[in-house]
Scaffold this active site. Sequence first.
Site, PDB file in Angstrom:
ATOM      1  N   LYS A 124       6.602 -10.802 -16.405  1.00 57.81           N
ATOM      2  CA  LYS A 124       6.359 -11.083 -14.985  1.00 57.81           C
ATOM      3  C   LYS A 124       5.192 -12.032 -14.801  1.00 57.81           C
ATOM      4  O   LYS A 124       5.207 -12.902 -13.943  1.00 57.81           O
ATOM      5  CB  LYS A 124       6.114  -9.769 -14.243  1.00 57.81           C
ATOM      6  CG  LYS A 124       5.929  -9.919 -12.744  1.00 57.81           C
ATOM      7  CD  LYS A 124       7.231 -10.326 -12.077  1.00 57.81           C
ATOM      8  CE  LYS A 124       7.068 -10.684 -10.610  1.00 57.81           C
ATOM      9  NZ  LYS A 124       8.194 -11.497 -10.125  1.00 57.81           N
ATOM     10  N   ASN A 181      -1.114   0.618   6.158  1.00 58.61           N
ATOM     11  CA  ASN A 181      -0.321  -0.326   5.365  1.00 58.61           C
ATOM     12  C   ASN A 181       0.163  -1.386   6.345  1.00 58.61           C
ATOM     13  O   ASN A 181       0.748  -1.051   7.365  1.00 58.61           O
ATOM     14  CB  ASN A 181       0.853   0.439   4.733  1.00 58.61           C
ATOM     15  CG  ASN A 181       1.815  -0.480   4.002  1.00 58.61           C
ATOM     16  OD1 ASN A 181       1.539  -1.666   3.838  1.00 58.61           O
ATOM     17  ND2 ASN A 181       2.937   0.067   3.569  1.00 58.61           N
ATOM     18  N   GLY A 182      -0.123  -2.661   6.080  1.00 57.51           N
ATOM     19  CA  GLY A 182       0.303  -3.731   6.990  1.00 57.51           C
ATOM     20  C   GLY A 182      -0.850  -4.670   7.272  1.00 57.51           C
ATOM     21  O   GLY A 182      -1.824  -4.726   6.510  1.00 57.51           O
ATOM     22  N   TRP A 208      -3.088  -2.263  -1.766  1.00 54.05           N
ATOM     23  CA  TRP A 208      -2.731  -3.558  -2.363  1.00 54.05           C
ATOM     24  C   TRP A 208      -3.359  -4.589  -1.437  1.00 54.05           C
ATOM     25  O   TRP A 208      -2.895  -4.787  -0.312  1.00 54.05           O
ATOM     26  CB  TRP A 208      -1.214  -3.706  -2.442  1.00 54.05           C
ATOM     27  CG  TRP A 208      -0.805  -4.728  -3.443  1.00 54.05           C
ATOM     28  CD1 TRP A 208      -0.863  -4.602  -4.795  1.00 54.05           C
ATOM     29  CD2 TRP A 208      -0.309  -6.030  -3.178  1.00 54.05           C
ATOM     30  NE1 TRP A 208      -0.415  -5.760  -5.381  1.00 54.05           N
ATOM     31  CE2 TRP A 208      -0.066  -6.648  -4.429  1.00 54.05           C
ATOM     32  CE3 TRP A 208      -0.030  -6.753  -2.016  1.00 54.05           C
ATOM     33  CZ2 TRP A 208       0.426  -7.943  -4.552  1.00 54.05           C
ATOM     34  CZ3 TRP A 208       0.464  -8.032  -2.139  1.00 54.05           C
ATOM     35  CH2 TRP A 208       0.680  -8.616  -3.397  1.00 54.05           C
ATOM     36  N   GLU A 261      16.420 -23.957  -8.279  1.00 54.61           N
ATOM     37  CA  GLU A 261      16.036 -22.545  -8.223  1.00 54.61           C
ATOM     38  C   GLU A 261      17.242 -21.644  -8.507  1.00 54.61           C
ATOM     39  O   GLU A 261      17.136 -20.649  -9.222  1.00 54.61           O
ATOM     40  CB  GLU A 261      15.393 -22.233  -6.856  1.00 54.61           C
ATOM     41  CG  GLU A 261      15.053 -20.778  -6.593  1.00 54.61           C
ATOM     42  CD  GLU A 261      14.113 -20.150  -7.635  1.00 54.61           C
ATOM     43  OE1 GLU A 261      13.530 -20.868  -8.470  1.00 54.61           O
ATOM     44  OE2 GLU A 261      13.993 -18.914  -7.611  1.00 54.61           O
ATOM     45  N   GLU A 264      18.096 -17.008 -16.061  1.00 52.90           N
ATOM     46  CA  GLU A 264      17.100 -16.039 -16.533  1.00 52.90           C
ATOM     47  C   GLU A 264      17.583 -14.599 -16.494  1.00 52.90           C
ATOM     48  O   GLU A 264      17.174 -13.797 -17.319  1.00 52.90           O
ATOM     49  CB  GLU A 264      15.755 -16.195 -15.800  1.00 52.90           C
ATOM     50  CG  GLU A 264      15.729 -15.696 -14.387  1.00 52.90           C
ATOM     51  CD  GLU A 264      14.362 -15.833 -13.737  1.00 52.90           C
ATOM     52  OE1 GLU A 264      13.364 -15.519 -14.373  1.00 52.90           O
ATOM     53  OE2 GLU A 264      14.315 -16.240 -12.565  1.00 52.90           O
ATOM     54  N   LYS A 320      17.551 -18.957 -11.581  1.00 54.23           N
ATOM     55  CA  LYS A 320      17.814 -17.533 -11.352  1.00 54.23           C
ATOM     56  C   LYS A 320      18.986 -17.076 -12.211  1.00 54.23           C
ATOM     57  O   LYS A 320      18.940 -16.031 -12.843  1.00 54.23           O
ATOM     58  CB  LYS A 320      18.136 -17.355  -9.873  1.00 54.23           C
ATOM     59  CG  LYS A 320      17.552 -16.239  -9.134  1.00 54.23           C
ATOM     60  CD  LYS A 320      16.113 -16.199  -8.777  1.00 54.23           C
ATOM     61  CE  LYS A 320      15.114 -16.533  -9.810  1.00 54.23           C
ATOM     62  NZ  LYS A 320      13.784 -16.745  -9.356  1.00 54.23           N
ATOM     63  N   HIS A 343      25.726 -40.431 -14.288  1.00 53.24           N
ATOM     64  CA  HIS A 343      24.860 -41.087 -15.279  1.00 53.24           C
ATOM     65  C   HIS A 343      24.776 -40.276 -16.568  1.00 53.24           C
ATOM     66  O   HIS A 343      23.860 -40.454 -17.351  1.00 53.24           O
ATOM     67  CB  HIS A 343      23.466 -41.323 -14.672  1.00 53.24           C
ATOM     68  CG  HIS A 343      23.529 -42.195 -13.457  1.00 53.24           C
ATOM     69  ND1 HIS A 343      23.790 -43.536 -13.521  1.00 53.24           N
ATOM     70  CD2 HIS A 343      23.428 -41.900 -12.132  1.00 53.24           C
ATOM     71  CE1 HIS A 343      23.825 -44.043 -12.291  1.00 53.24           C
ATOM     72  NE2 HIS A 343      23.614 -43.062 -11.443  1.00 53.24           N
ATOM     73  N   ARG A 383       4.705   0.772  -6.904  1.00 50.61           N
ATOM     74  CA  ARG A 383       4.653  -0.288  -5.895  1.00 50.61           C
ATOM     75  C   ARG A 383       3.523  -1.278  -6.160  1.00 50.61           C
ATOM     76  O   ARG A 383       3.454  -2.323  -5.531  1.00 50.61           O
ATOM     77  CB  ARG A 383       4.436   0.324  -4.504  1.00 50.61           C
ATOM     78  CG  ARG A 383       5.588   1.165  -4.019  1.00 50.61           C
ATOM     79  CD  ARG A 383       5.109   2.205  -3.025  1.00 50.61           C
ATOM     80  NE  ARG A 383       4.617   1.625  -1.800  1.00 50.61           N
ATOM     81  CZ  ARG A 383       5.318   1.515  -0.686  1.00 50.61           C
ATOM     82  NH1 ARG A 383       6.558   1.927  -0.650  1.00 50.61           N
ATOM     83  NH2 ARG A 383       4.790   0.996   0.405  1.00 50.61           N
ATOM     84  N   CYS A 433       0.832  -1.202   0.000  1.00 46.82           N
ATOM     85  CA  CYS A 433       0.000   0.000   0.000  1.00 46.82           C
ATOM     86  C   CYS A 433       0.867   1.253   0.000  1.00 46.82           C
ATOM     87  O   CYS A 433       1.971   1.253   0.530  1.00 46.82           O
ATOM     88  CB  CYS A 433      -0.879   0.021   1.244  1.00 46.82           C
ATOM     89  SG  CYS A 433      -1.894  -1.448   1.367  1.00 46.82           S
TER      90      CYS A 433
HETATM   91  C1  F6R Z   1      11.327 -16.996 -12.199  1.00 46.59           C
HETATM   92  C2  F6R Z   1       9.916 -16.670 -12.199  1.00 46.59           C
HETATM   93  C3  F6R Z   1       8.984 -17.567 -12.922  1.00 46.59           C
HETATM   94  C4  F6R Z   1       7.645 -17.683 -12.188  1.00 46.59           C
HETATM   95  C5  F6R Z   1       6.644 -18.480 -13.035  1.00 46.59           C
HETATM   96  C6  F6R Z   1       5.336 -18.679 -12.309  1.00 46.59           C
HETATM   97  O1  F6R Z   1      12.068 -16.073 -11.457  1.00 46.59           O
HETATM   98  O2  F6R Z   1       9.502 -15.696 -11.645  1.00 46.59           O
HETATM   99  O3  F6R Z   1       9.551 -18.825 -13.131  1.00 46.59           O
HETATM  100  O4  F6R Z   1       7.871 -18.320 -10.971  1.00 46.59           O
HETATM  101  O5  F6R Z   1       6.412 -17.800 -14.234  1.00 46.59           O
HETATM  102  O6  F6R Z   1       4.733 -17.476 -12.020  1.00 46.59           O
HETATM  103  P1  F6R Z   1       3.615 -17.356 -10.913  1.00 46.59           P
HETATM  104  O7  F6R Z   1       4.256 -17.690  -9.606  1.00 46.59           O
HETATM  105  O8  F6R Z   1       3.133 -15.953 -11.001  1.00 46.59           O
HETATM  106  O9  F6R Z   1       2.558 -18.365 -11.269  1.00 46.59           O
END
Ligand code: F6R
Length: 605
Positions: A600, A99-100, A73, A478, A485, A482, A501, A27, A2
Site C-alpha cells: 500500500k 468523526n467528521g 484519524w 488509470e 494490478e 487498475k 503508430h 479503519r 475515526c
Molecule cells: C495503484 C496505487 C499506486 C499508488 C502509488 C502512489 O492503485 O495505489 O499506484 O497510487 O504507489 O502512492 P501514494 O499516492 O501513496 O504516493
Amino acid sequence: MCGIMGYAGSGNAVPVIIDGLAKLEYRGYDSAGIAIYQDGDLVVTKKKGRLADMVNELGEWPQSILGIGHTRWATHGVPSDHNAHPHMDCHGRIALVHNGIIENYAPLRKELILEGHDFVSETDTEVMAHLVEKYYDGSLEEAVRKALSCVYGSFAIVVISADEPDKIIAAKKASPLVVGLGDGENYLASDIPAILSRTRRVYIIEDNEFVVLTSNSVAISDFDGNPIEKEVLEVDWDMEAAEKGGFEHFMLKEIHEQPEAIRKTLSGRIKDARVDFSDLNFADYLQNTSKIFIVACGTAYHAGLVGRMAIEKLAAVPVETDIASEFRYRRVLWKPGDLMIVISQSGETADTLAALREAKRNGIKVLAVTNVVGSAVAREADWVIFTHAGPEIAVASTKAYSTQLVVMYLLALYMADLRKSYDAEKISKMVTELLYIDTLVEQVLQEQDKIKALAEKYQGVQDTFFLGRGLDYAVAMEGALKLKEISYVHAEAYAAGELKHGPLALIDDGVPVLALITQDKLVEKTMSNIKEVKARGAIVVAVCKENLQEACQECDEQILLPRVNPLLAPIVSVIPLQIFSYYMAIFRGADVDKPRNLAKSVTVE
Ligand code: F6R
C-alpha cells in the site's frame, strides 16, 4: 476514519470501550482516547500512537458505568496527545468525541476565545465541546441541540457530562453512527464491528438524527426534538463482513464510499459558487507562478495528468506532469517562482518525497495534495491540501484517486478565478457542477450489476487495451493500471490517435478494447480509431456519455454515463473501470485487497 465507542450500563465501561475501539482498528488511526465518569468527575486519558499506548497510560482499569472512547484519524491538527479525542470544555465537565469535519470551526473558535474559552488543541472538534459548555444550563440534551445549530459540516458526535452521568447524547450528519441495544446496557459506535460481540440488535442512525441513550433507554429524534420511530436491525454478519460494511472486499467498499469521500473533500472549499482556499495563504504565489511541475507515482500520477489539463485549460499556466522516480534524476530547468505540486495518498512514497526535497533544495515552493495528516509529505511541503478520503485499506487506489481529482479541479478553478484567465460565469457554473458531481458518481455506481456481467463475460481474456483522447486518455491509463494490478490481466492504455503508430499490430480477433468517450469535441476522432480496431476483430466496450451514445452505436458493448461537463468527466468515467477491474479480479480468483507483489505504501526507491 475515526472510530467511536460509547457505553452506558451497569457493567464496567472501560473494557467495553477498549474492546470496541480495538475492533475498529482496521479503519486506521493515529491516536486514541477515553473519557469515563468516576466519583462525580470525568477522567480523560489520551495518547498519540496505538490503542495499546493509551491503554498503558490508563494503567489499572478503573470501574465506571459510563464512558466514551475514540480512535482519531487526523484531519485538523497533527496526530498528538493534545489533539486526540475526547475533547473537553474549560471546566472538564463535558467530554466529546467526533468523526467528521466542522467546516466553520475557525470563526467559531475565534468567537469562543473572545468569550473567554481556553482551547488546548488545534482540532475543529474542540469548538463543539466549548459550544456545549456555552449553552449548558442544566440539560446536556438541550445544550448539544443548541451547539449543533451553530455548526455545519459532517459529524458523528458523542457527548457526556459529569453532571448527568446516566446518559450519552449523540448526533449524526454525514458520518456513520450506530446504536447497539443490550440488556441493561446500551452502546454507541461508529461502526457495527465495535459492538458485534455484545449485541446483534442495532439502530442505524441516519443523517440529522439525535440520540439520547441511557443504560435502559434509547430515544431518537430529529435535531428539533421531533421523535423518530426506528426499526431494530438484526445483524447476521460475521466480524469480517462487518469490518467491510457488508461488502465482500475493502476495495468494493471504498469504491462505494466515493460519493461521500468527494463530499468531504469539497467540504468547506466552496463558498458562493467560488473556491475558497483562503486558509492556505498561497493566493499571491499562485497568482504569479509561471510554471507548475506536478510530480507523483502510479494512480496519483494519473490524477496529476488530469490536473495538468484542468490547470492549463482554466488557469492558463504551463504544467509538466512527471513520474516521481523519473523526475528526481532528470535535469529540471527551475525558475524562481515555479511551483511544485506533489500528489500522494499516503504522503510517504519515497520517490515523491525525494522530488519534493529536490524542489525545496532549489528554492521552489511545494504544494502537497495528500490523504494523510502528519505524513512526511504533509510535514515538509509549504502548503497542504488534504483529500479527506478517509483511510484507504485496499492496495488498489480508488477513493484516493477520485478525491485527488476533486482537489486538482478545485485548484484549477481557484487559480482561474485568481488569475482572471477564464470566463467568470463559466467558472462559477463549473464550481456548481463540481458540487453536485457526487450524485453523478452515485448514478454510475447503480450500474454495478451490468459491469459485473461484462467482467464475467470477458474474465478469460489475456490482453486488453484502453483507449481515449485528451482527458479520456488519462482515465484510460488509470483503468489499465487498475485492471493489471488486481486481476493480473495484461492491460495497455493508448492515446487513441497513437494506435496506428505501432500498437495496432497487437489487435486481433476477440481482443477487448475499452474505449472512453466523454469528450464531446473529440468523439468523432475517437470513433475513427474505434473503427480501426473493430476492422481488426477487436471487441469494443464503450464507456460513453449518454449524449454521445448515438456516435458509438457500433461498439459491441456500452456502459452509459450521465451527462457531465467534459472537463469533470474523469471523476465519473473512472467508476465503471474500477468496478470492471474489481469483478475481473473476483472472477479470476485473485486476492483483490492484497494483490501479489504490491504494497500500500511504497517507502523504498
Ligand atoms: C495503484 C496505487 C499506486 C499508488 C502509488 C502512489 O492503485 O495505489 O499506484 O497510487 O504507489 O502512492 P501514494 O499516492 O501513496 O504516493
